[in-house]
Design an enzyme around this catalytic site. Structure first.
Site: not given
Lengths: 65, 496
Positions: B10, B86, B237
């Site tokens: 991402e 975001d 993550h």
């Protein structure tokens, strides 16, 4: 085949044969890179944002993630 | 047996321009421009988002959970990716990929998604300054934004083992994978005042382990949101990476990390080198050490530099692959490419930096900075040096400096062009991408692990995708080819 000739030649230097061959190769490569870098820097002069000071000052981001 | 290392990246892009210079508005304009141009019109479904879940099963003590801003622009692409706003950045989350090379491909396709969105947005809006985006992670003024990697990990591996095994890699890999940065921007370096750091992100990390991503950033992030069957899977993550402009660096970043996680699953945490005694100090010190020789004391009393750590970790990975393992990460030829590149970068940064200026972002950037500074006889504070730093990451081909420094490529342009539109064939992203391409008017929303269909009559139909390795071309290709509409698809799937 210059590198092979280098390998055949007796060395007059203190260092071993192999590193000196490697050094020749590296010098050649660095000279190439130096030319590339000169061309690159010419290009950078052309594409770099005009007013660097203002460009850098205005580059403000909010934290993310 | 190690499980398939499904992975993805991402990226939050830096953004300038747009109405009133408001980054939220500019980011929304980009996402909407992409959707408006007919590329996609499917919304994101927030039903399953739970970013506050902590892998340590501890209550939150320090702050509120990360917020999911559902009112902001949000789309799902035909290549299976998510493109959205975001916070104050446009973010591209690649689809789930089966191998590191595939992960690189979809990360590069993401650059083209952003580029396309910028072009459409700027072509249709003439009232405000043009929007520009940068694939970097800091503005040089103390604000950092993330490039996060995700890896599928077996649920039964205890989280402390993950920390113990992977932290040494995450804090040392910057010696070959850092994107480089001029100067410093946190109080930590007020005394040392480094002129250049290996990585954009290292100085922003303040904890070894934690749930945060925006404050008190941890080296190992505990967000426990598997986007899949929670009984079987964990999604690690990773928030401590730089966005790489170098294709080889992105490939080695994904590959080395995935391979070491597979080693953990097959060999356990004890085969990994010991943690530094003070990991946060280590990650910062390593980032500011251009000699790559400065050691940090480890918990067992030995001392290691970041380079030493990488050397040991490479050897660990190499032996694992030599023993016939590694299928969880990639086919043999790809593993060999990975190990060779990882090794060459490592040897190069120590012994012959010129030889890896075509692969290591920080080396390429530093060479440019040094050359420019010397040519124009500039002092260290000259704004042109910072401008070069930022512009290295400009994604416009006519402006990007990274595109000019002779970085090696691994991907054919045609492959990137295809990945812009088409999903990977070997993960559930295939099902998501194909459905969005084929039945856009019958999909209400989609997310990582489900798609919601509206056939025009109640109720809505939700198709769960709890296994990232299901929904592939092999399993569903024929079915998708043959289903003319969503109703036929759902009947064939047995959900109607």
């Amino acid at each position: 085949m210059t590198e092979q000739e280098h390998i055949q030649k007796p060395s007059t230097e203190k260092n071993d044969e192999a590193p000196s061959v490697e050094l020749v190769a590296n010098t050649a490569k660095n000279e190439q890179l130096k030319n590339d870098l000169d061309n690159l820097l010419d290009e950078i002069d052309e594409v770099l944002e005009d007013n660097a000071e203002e460009f850098v000052r205005n580059y403000v981001q909010k934290g993310g993630e | 047996m190690a499980i398939a290392k499904v992975l993805g990246i991402e990226t939050e892009y830096g953004i300038t321009g747009g109405p009133d210079g408001d980054p939220v508005i500019a980011s929304s304009i980009l996402v909407n421009a992409f959707a408006r141009n007919g590329e996609t019109k499917v919304n994101w479904d927030f039903g399953d988002e739970s970013p506050a879940n902590d892998a340590r099963h501890m209550p939150l003590l320090t702050s509120a959970a990360p917020m999911v801003e559902s009112h902001l622009a949000n789309t799902v692409l035909t290549n299976g990716a998510r493109f959205y706003v975001d916070h104050a950045h446009p973010e591209y989350s690649s689809p789930e990929c089966r191998t590191p090379l595939s992960g690189l491909l979809y990360d590069r396709a993401g650059e083209d998604v952003l580029l396309h969105a910028v072009r459409v947005a700027n072509a249709t809006s003439h009232d405000s300054p043009p929007i520009t985006v940068y694939k970097n992670n800091s503005d040089g003024k103390g604000n950092s934004y993330g490039t996060h990697e995700n890896y599928l990990v077996e649920r039964e591996i205890p989280f402390p083992d993950i920390v113990r095994a992977i932290a040494p890699h995450l804090l040392s890999r910057q010696v070959i994978l850092g994107a480089g940065k001029v100067g410093y921007e946190t109080e930590y370096f007020d005394d040392l005042s480094p002129r250049f750091q290996l990585a954009q992100r290292s100085e922003f990390f303040e904890e070894l382990v934690g749930l945060e991503t925006t404050l008190k950033r941890p080296i190992v992030n505990t967000r426990d949101e598997p986007h899949g069957d929670p009984e079987r899977f964990r999604r690690l993550h990773v928030i401590i990476g730089d966005a790489n402009m170098s294709e080889v660096a992105t490939f080695v970043k994904l590959g080395s990390t995935a391979l070491l996680l597979a080693v953990l699953e097959d060999r356990g945490a004890d085969v990994f080198p010991p943690m530094p005694r003070t990991p946060v100090r280590a990650v910062r010190a390593f980032g500011a050490d251009l000699t790559l020789r400065q050691g940090q004391e480890c918990v067992d009393g030995t001392t290691r530099s970041a380079w030493d750590y990488q050397d040991e970790l490479w050897t660990l990975a190499d032996r694992y692959v030599a023993g016939g393992d590694g299928a969880a990460v990639a086919p043999k030829a790809e593993l060999q490419l990975l190990l060779t590149q990882w090794r060459e970068m490592l040897d190069g940064v120590r012994d012959n930096r010129a030889a890896v200026a075509d692969r290591v972002d920080w080396v390429a950037k530093l060479r440019l900075l040094n050359g420019f500074q010397e040519r124009h006889n500039l002092n260290d504070e000259d704004p042109r040096l910072r401008a070069i730093d930022i512009q290295y990451h400009d994604i416009r081909p006519d402006k990007s400096l990274a595109r000019r420094v002779g970085l090696r490529t691994l991907l054919k342009p045609e492959a990137i062009g295809e990945a812009f539109h088409k999903p990977p064939s070997d993960t559930r992203a295939y099902f998501r991408g194909r459905c969005i391409d084929k039945y856009p008017n019958e999909i209400v929303a989609a997310n990582w692990d489900s798609i919601i269909f509206d056939l025009g009559v109640d109720p809505l139909h939700r198709v769960p995708m709890m296994d990232p390795l299901k929904g592939t071309a092999e399993l569903l290709g024929d079915l998708l080819d043959n289903a003319a509409n969503a109703e036929e698809l759902l009947r064939a799937l047995g959900t109607l």
